[in-house]
Write a protein that holds these residues in place. Structure first.
Motif, mmCIF file in Angstrom:
data_model
loop_
_atom_site.group_PDB
_atom_site.id
_atom_site.type_symbol
_atom_site.label_atom_id
_atom_site.label_comp_id
_atom_site.label_asym_id
_atom_site.label_seq_id
_atom_site.Cartn_x
_atom_site.Cartn_y
_atom_site.Cartn_z
ATOM 1 N N ASP A 166 0.851 -1.074 0.078
ATOM 2 C CA ASP A 166 0.129 -0.091 0.120
ATOM 3 C C ASP A 166 0.749 1.416 0.053
ATOM 4 O O ASP A 166 0.390 2.559 0.431
ATOM 5 C CB ASP A 166 -0.987 -0.069 1.135
ATOM 6 N N TYR A 167 2.343 1.002 -0.391
ATOM 7 C CA TYR A 167 3.053 2.149 -0.634
ATOM 8 C C TYR A 167 2.267 3.282 -1.541
ATOM 9 O O TYR A 167 1.765 2.986 -2.358
ATOM 10 C CB TYR A 167 4.453 1.801 -1.094
ATOM 11 N N GLU A 168 2.524 4.459 -1.234
ATOM 12 C CA GLU A 168 2.186 5.495 -2.117
ATOM 13 C C GLU A 168 3.294 6.450 -2.518
ATOM 14 O O GLU A 168 3.865 6.834 -1.406
ATOM 15 C CB GLU A 168 0.953 6.345 -1.475
ATOM 16 N N VAL A 169 3.215 7.219 -3.536
ATOM 17 C CA VAL A 169 4.152 8.253 -3.885
ATOM 18 C C VAL A 169 3.471 9.520 -3.780
ATOM 19 O O VAL A 169 2.385 9.363 -4.445
ATOM 20 C CB VAL A 169 4.963 8.135 -5.101
ATOM 21 N N GLU A 170 4.038 10.649 -3.256
ATOM 22 C CA GLU A 170 3.223 11.740 -3.238
ATOM 23 C C GLU A 170 4.063 12.686 -4.096
ATOM 24 O O GLU A 170 5.125 12.804 -3.720
ATOM 25 C CB GLU A 170 2.723 12.383 -1.928
ATOM 26 N N VAL A 171 3.359 13.315 -5.186
ATOM 27 C CA VAL A 171 3.905 14.358 -5.887
ATOM 28 C C VAL A 171 3.218 15.592 -5.988
ATOM 29 O O VAL A 171 1.954 15.224 -6.472
ATOM 30 C CB VAL A 171 4.361 13.896 -7.215
ATOM 31 N N ASP A 172 3.560 16.872 -5.780
ATOM 32 C CA ASP A 172 2.673 18.029 -5.856
ATOM 33 C C ASP A 172 1.355 17.753 -5.342
ATOM 34 O O ASP A 172 0.370 18.199 -5.684
ATOM 35 C CB ASP A 172 2.591 18.311 -7.008
ATOM 36 N N GLY A 173 1.284 17.110 -4.035
ATOM 37 C CA GLY A 173 -0.157 16.720 -3.300
ATOM 38 C C GLY A 173 -0.859 15.864 -3.716
ATOM 39 O O GLY A 173 -1.984 15.294 -3.386
ATOM 40 N N ARG A 174 -0.514 15.052 -5.020
ATOM 41 C CA ARG A 174 -1.049 14.011 -5.704
ATOM 42 C C ARG A 174 -0.431 12.481 -5.276
ATOM 43 O O ARG A 174 0.551 12.542 -5.129
ATOM 44 C CB ARG A 174 -1.316 14.153 -7.001
ATOM 45 N N LYS A 175 -1.496 11.695 -4.856
ATOM 46 C CA LYS A 175 -0.766 10.395 -4.382
ATOM 47 C C LYS A 175 -0.872 9.441 -5.650
ATOM 48 O O LYS A 175 -1.996 9.580 -6.207
ATOM 49 C CB LYS A 175 -1.577 9.828 -3.157
ATOM 50 N N PHE A 222 7.033 -13.402 -6.712
ATOM 51 C CA PHE A 222 5.945 -12.387 -6.575
ATOM 52 C C PHE A 222 4.781 -13.207 -6.117
ATOM 53 O O PHE A 222 4.332 -14.169 -6.673
ATOM 54 C CB PHE A 222 5.707 -11.610 -8.010
ATOM 55 N N ASN A 223 4.288 -12.645 -5.226
ATOM 56 C CA ASN A 223 2.936 -13.369 -4.648
ATOM 57 C C ASN A 223 1.608 -12.863 -5.359
ATOM 58 O O ASN A 223 1.956 -12.109 -6.263
ATOM 59 C CB ASN A 223 2.915 -12.980 -3.051
ATOM 60 N N ASP A 224 0.556 -13.222 -5.043
ATOM 61 C CA ASP A 224 -0.343 -13.164 -5.618
ATOM 62 C C ASP A 224 -0.909 -11.419 -5.649
ATOM 63 O O ASP A 224 -1.154 -10.634 -6.493
ATOM 64 C CB ASP A 224 -1.800 -13.511 -4.933
ATOM 65 N N ASN A 225 -0.514 -10.613 -4.511
ATOM 66 C CA ASN A 225 -0.814 -9.285 -4.516
ATOM 67 C C ASN A 225 0.006 -8.488 -5.547
ATOM 68 O O ASN A 225 -0.426 -7.658 -6.261
ATOM 69 C CB ASN A 225 -0.667 -8.709 -3.225
ATOM 70 N N GLN A 226 1.344 -8.890 -5.554
ATOM 71 C CA GLN A 226 2.081 -8.462 -6.426
ATOM 72 C C GLN A 226 1.856 -8.678 -8.118
ATOM 73 O O GLN A 226 1.872 -7.840 -8.924
ATOM 74 C CB GLN A 226 3.689 -8.889 -6.170
ATOM 75 N N ARG A 227 1.268 -9.809 -8.210
ATOM 76 C CA ARG A 227 0.847 -10.399 -9.622
ATOM 77 C C ARG A 227 -0.339 -9.463 -9.882
ATOM 78 O O ARG A 227 -0.582 -9.011 -11.079
ATOM 79 C CB ARG A 227 0.516 -11.602 -9.461
ATOM 80 N N GLN A 228 -1.365 -9.443 -8.923
ATOM 81 C CA GLN A 228 -2.570 -8.879 -9.258
ATOM 82 C C GLN A 228 -2.209 -7.174 -9.389
ATOM 83 O O GLN A 228 -2.913 -6.486 -10.309
ATOM 84 C CB GLN A 228 -3.457 -8.845 -7.935
ATOM 85 N N ALA A 229 -1.296 -6.763 -8.718
ATOM 86 C CA ALA A 229 -0.937 -5.299 -8.913
ATOM 87 C C ALA A 229 -0.395 -5.169 -10.462
ATOM 88 O O ALA A 229 -0.751 -4.094 -10.980
ATOM 89 C CB ALA A 229 0.054 -4.808 -7.896
ATOM 90 N N THR A 230 0.303 -5.943 -10.784
ATOM 91 C CA THR A 230 1.012 -5.988 -12.168
ATOM 92 C C THR A 230 -0.207 -6.128 -13.246
ATOM 93 O O THR A 230 -0.282 -5.161 -14.104
ATOM 94 C CB THR A 230 1.844 -7.043 -12.415
ATOM 95 N N MET A 231 -1.231 -6.769 -13.182
ATOM 96 C CA MET A 231 -2.308 -6.970 -13.943
ATOM 97 C C MET A 231 -3.031 -5.660 -14.063
ATOM 98 O O MET A 231 -3.422 -4.974 -14.987
ATOM 99 C CB MET A 231 -3.289 -7.896 -13.284
ATOM 100 N N GLU A 232 -3.279 -5.162 -12.875
ATOM 101 C CA GLU A 232 -3.996 -3.850 -12.673
ATOM 102 C C GLU A 232 -3.123 -2.725 -13.274
ATOM 103 O O GLU A 232 -3.725 -1.745 -14.159
ATOM 104 C CB GLU A 232 -3.977 -3.337 -11.150
#
Ligand code: AMP
Length: 586
Positions: A74-83, A120-130
């Motif tokens: 659930d890591y997020e990058v924030e750039v100019d106030g946008r995540k 890669f686990n399922d979450n990582q695979r799912q995130a790649t699909m997304e």
């Protein structure tokens, strides 16, 4: 047109099939590798790839690199106030790859195969699909990078069994052992070091160069961001040169004020400087071999992947450890993308090599009456797959069924692994056995399992998706298979006993129906006989005399049939009960 994409930590790239051969697709800048870097410039302008990488020193806060390390978290990058989520950042890289490929090929690209590390686990695979979906791609399949590399070498067409793959990229070192049988690549063990890669070699050289400069000029240039970046670039360049040459000339004009950095470095010196980094590759390799229960001699082939395996020292170490030459003819930066393109074309039927890339390691099914496990997808079924069976209710006026999804090889559900549960409600009340509930298991190409239950009379449907919990490690799978083998006999006995119990209960129910239907019409003697047999069945069952119970059930069955013919009670109900039920009951 379909393409294969290697979405890497440092670089990403795509390939397509050109007249039966996989070929890398250059990006809009004419380069084969696109740095996996995204930056936000003035006014929110997005820069992706080389442009983003080049301006990184000047704009570090708004430059994002190595996002792959955060996929599925659930890591997020924030750039100019946008995540931004990791999949959003990855989708920007994928979108550039896709659009550049469309421009190059002059065709619309809708579908792709994307590679991920084997660990890669399922979450990582799912995130790649997304990420793929966000980039407007239909991700046909997510495949393992070592599998893609093996496909590119055509290993699936050879008589090989075990393959060891080293993937040393910019920031990670992955080791995998694959087993090949009937065209199926199975990952036997994975390991490595997620913080070891070409960058470490660059850094080591950078430190050395900075020290040498300080000795001569008395300044520590690493404090200056611009100088540091120039040192980094020069180090990587020298490192690459030393992969083909014995000496590298390093020259950075005006590194500090008027002073240049000039130095000649030999390959030997470089290898000495980085020896401990190379040695870090030994332990994970031994670990993976021991996890897979192999000695180096059992490995048929070794495949080198990742730009850093071009370093002669790495190739030398591979030879030393395995005692044989490794496959390195295909460009190690490109081999994964090429394999992904092959897989994409296998999936659309363009390539006829029958490669079954994934199978279900264990059977999947649901719990039915008596706690018995009903398999719906058998183990070793190739995915994607869909299988369905019709079930019915176990009790009169049962308006709900619990669909309990399990995985395993044992005959009773309590010995198998629980994957999830859901209820199908609002089944119209009726006699048991009347309802028709179709339970369907669907596993997509990425291994995500969807289970649905449909009431065929009302079209009422419920389903669940099981994505992360059902992947087991090789050890867990082996343990399950071993347990099933050890307990096979007693499980079978237990199952039969439960089934006799169920049959007894059914038969008694049927006999009672006959008695009720024809009450008053029947001969007292027949009624007595039936009642006596019912009692006898109950007693033997209670005492655990299963053989006797079985004999008496058969006796009762015959008697009921005779009575039925004599008194013509409702045919349908009786048939439903006396014959083995048409559908298994939940
Ligand atoms: P990859 O992520 O697999 O593309 O690997 C990138 C890494 O490979 C970077 O650290 C590069 O510096 C390194 N690399 C690329 N080419 C060479 C080469 N000829 N010799 C040594 N390292 C290389």
């Amino acid at each position: 047109m379909v393409i294969g994409i290697d979405l890497g930590t440092t670089f990403s790239l795509a390939a397509f099939m050109n007249n039966g051969k996989p070929e890398i697709i250059p990006n809009a800048e004419g380069e084969r590798l696109t740095p996996s870097v995204v930056a936000f410039a003035e006014g929110g302008r997005q820069l992706i790839g080389n442009l983003a990488r080049t301006q990184a020193v000047a704009n570090p806060e708004r430059t994002i690199a190595s996002i792959k390390r955060h996929m599925g978290t659930d890591y997020e990058v924030e750039v100019d106030g946008r995540k931004f989520s990791p999949q959003e950042i990855s989708s920007l890289i994928l979108r550039k790859i896709k659009e550049d490929a469309q421009d190059y090929l002059g065709e619309k690209i809708e579908k792709a195969v994307i590679t991920v590390p084997a660990y890669f686990n399922d979450n990582q695979r799912q995130a790649t699909m997304e990420a793929g979906a966000l980039a407007g791609l239909e991700v046909m399949r997510i495949i393992n990078e070592p599998t893609a590399a093996s496909l590119a070498y055509g290993l699936h067409k050879q008589d090989l069994h075990y393959i060891l793959i080293w993937d040393l990229g910019g920031g990670t070192f992955d080791v995998s052992v694959l087993e090949l049988g009937n065209g199926v690549f199975e990952v036997k063990a994975v390991g490595g070091n997620t913080h070891l890669g070409g960058d470490d070699w660059d850094e080591r050289l950078m430190d050395y160069l900075a020290q040498e400069f300080e000795k001569l000029h008395g300044v520590d240039v690493t404090k200056d961001r611009m100088a540091l970046q120039r040192l980094k670039e020069a180090s990587e360049k020298a490192k690459k040169e030393l992969s083909t040459k014995i000496f590298a000339e390093i020259r950075i004009p005006f590194l500090w004020q008027e002073e240049d950095l000039r130095l000649t470095l030999s390959r030997e010196q470089f290898e000495e400087l980085t020896r401990d980094l190379l040695e870090k590759m030994i332990e994970p390799t031994k670990q993976v071999l021991s996890d897979a229960k192999f000695t180096p001699t059992q490995i048929d082939r070794m495949v080198l992947v990742g730009g850093s395996t071009r370093m002669p020292a790495v190739q030398h170490l591979a030879r030393q450890l395995l005692g044989k030459e490794s496959y390195k003819d295909i460009n190690p930066d490109e081999v994964v993308a090429l394999g992904a393109a092959i897989q994409a074309n296998i999936l659309i039927g363009e390539i006829k090599d029958v490669v079954l890339l994934d199978v279900t390691p264990l059977s999947l099914g649901i719990e039915i009456e008596g706690g018995i496990f009903a398999k719906i997808i058998k183990r070793n079924t190739t995915v994607p797959t869909s299988c369905g069976q019709i079930f019915t209710t176990a009790k009169d006026n049962q308006t709900q069924v619990d669909i309990h999804v399990l995985q395993g090889e044992r005959l009773l559900s309590s010995d198998n692994i629980n994957l999830g549960k859901f209820e199908l409600t609002d089944i119209p009340p009726g006699r048991r056995g009347e309802a028709q509930i179709e339970v369907t298991f669907h596993i997509d190409a990425n291994g995500i399992l969807q289970v649905s239950a449909l009431d065929l009379h009302t079209d009422n449907e419920k389903s669940i998706q099981i994505s992360s919990s059902y992947r087991l490690s090789k050890d867990e799978i082996n343990k399950m298979l071993e347990d099933a083998r050890i307990h096979a006999k007693e499980d079978q006995k237990r199952k039969e006993e439960i089934q006799i119990g169920i049959r007894a209960e059914s038969m008694i129910h049927a006999a009672q129906l006959v008695l009720e239907e024809d009450e008053g019409l029947m001969d007292k003697l027949d009624v007595n006989k039936i009642e006596k047999l019912i009692l006898a069945i109950k007693t033997t069952l209670y005492k655990g005399g299963y053989e006797d119970t079985r004999a008496r059930i058969d006796e009762l069955s015959k008697l009921v049939e005779v009575v039925y013919n004599a008194y013509k009670c409702k045919k349908r109900n009786l048939e439903m009960e006396t014959k083995d039920a048409a559908y298994k009951r939940i």
